[in-house]
Scaffold this motif. Sequence first.
Motif, short mmCIF file in Angstrom:
data_model
loop_
_atom_site.label_atom_id
_atom_site.label_comp_id
_atom_site.label_asym_id
_atom_site.label_seq_id
_atom_site.Cartn_x
_atom_site.Cartn_y
_atom_site.Cartn_z
N SER A 47 0.82 -1.20 0.00
CA SER A 47 0.00 0.00 0.00
C SER A 47 0.85 1.26 0.00
O SER A 47 1.95 1.29 0.57
N LEU A 65 0.30 3.76 1.73
CA LEU A 65 0.40 4.17 3.13
C LEU A 65 1.65 3.56 3.78
O LEU A 65 2.43 4.25 4.42
N GLY A 88 4.74 5.12 2.35
CA GLY A 88 4.97 6.46 2.88
C GLY A 88 5.58 6.42 4.27
O GLY A 88 6.51 7.18 4.58
N VAL A 89 5.09 5.52 5.13
CA VAL A 89 5.65 5.38 6.47
C VAL A 89 7.08 4.87 6.37
O VAL A 89 7.98 5.36 7.05
N VAL A 108 2.59 -0.48 10.70
CA VAL A 108 1.35 -0.12 10.02
C VAL A 108 0.59 -1.41 9.71
O VAL A 108 1.16 -2.35 9.14
N GLY A 116 -4.49 -0.44 8.19
CA GLY A 116 -3.84 0.82 7.87
C GLY A 116 -3.61 1.70 9.08
O GLY A 116 -3.24 2.86 8.96
N ARG A 117 -3.80 1.16 10.27
CA ARG A 117 -3.59 1.95 11.50
C ARG A 117 -2.13 1.86 11.91
O ARG A 117 -1.45 0.88 11.63
N GLN A 152 -5.50 6.41 10.47
CA GLN A 152 -4.77 6.95 9.33
C GLN A 152 -4.83 8.47 9.20
O GLN A 152 -3.81 9.11 8.92
N GLU A 153 -6.00 9.03 9.38
CA GLU A 153 -6.13 10.48 9.16
C GLU A 153 -5.31 11.31 10.13
O GLU A 153 -5.13 12.51 9.94
N ARG A 186 -1.13 10.44 8.44
CA ARG A 186 -0.83 10.41 7.00
C ARG A 186 -0.12 11.69 6.58
O ARG A 186 -0.63 12.78 6.80
#
Length: 179
Positions: A14, A16, A19-20, A55, A60-61, A101-102, A105
């Motif tokens: 993903s 996400l 990115g992490v 993650v 996705g947390r 996530q919000e 991110r």
Amino acid sequence: AARRHILTRMAGLSPLVAGVRNFVEQHVPEGDGLEERQMFGMAMWLVRGNMFLGVGLRSGRLLLRVGEENVEGILEAHPLGVERCGAASGRVFPGTVMVDQEHFRGDTLMAPWFDYAMAHNRTLCSKASAEKPRKKRPREAPPAADGDVAGEEATEAAAGEAAAGAGTARPRPSSTSGG
């Protein structure tokens, strides 16, 4: 220290997680031994040999290891989208929090979470990285009842497995098909 990727660019990884990963790679100091593993259904990063953050591959947390002494303060400072890490069974994992996530991110939102985890990581002793997968412990046979031949055979088999793990030869099992 070499940086190892266990989840090296998996197909379908993903954005996400990517990115992490990029954030962590850019912000963990070069000498701190960064390692990436798949653990607990998460892409997990270890710093100095200690679980650092991860993650969820499905949720996705973000999981953060922040130390039990810091959890309540973090929960008070971030009342929405942050909770103690726990299982559906009700078991709570001490010293960890989960972040929606919000709330992490992007680099700007990720920075304070990274700082919480890094501050706790600095309080831990550095561990050597495990270069090869951990071996499973040999299974122990249930205790044999007095005169229980099958239980004795199971105990011998378990002892044979333990000896095989120690580098000694193990006798080949006899066939059960009679041939």
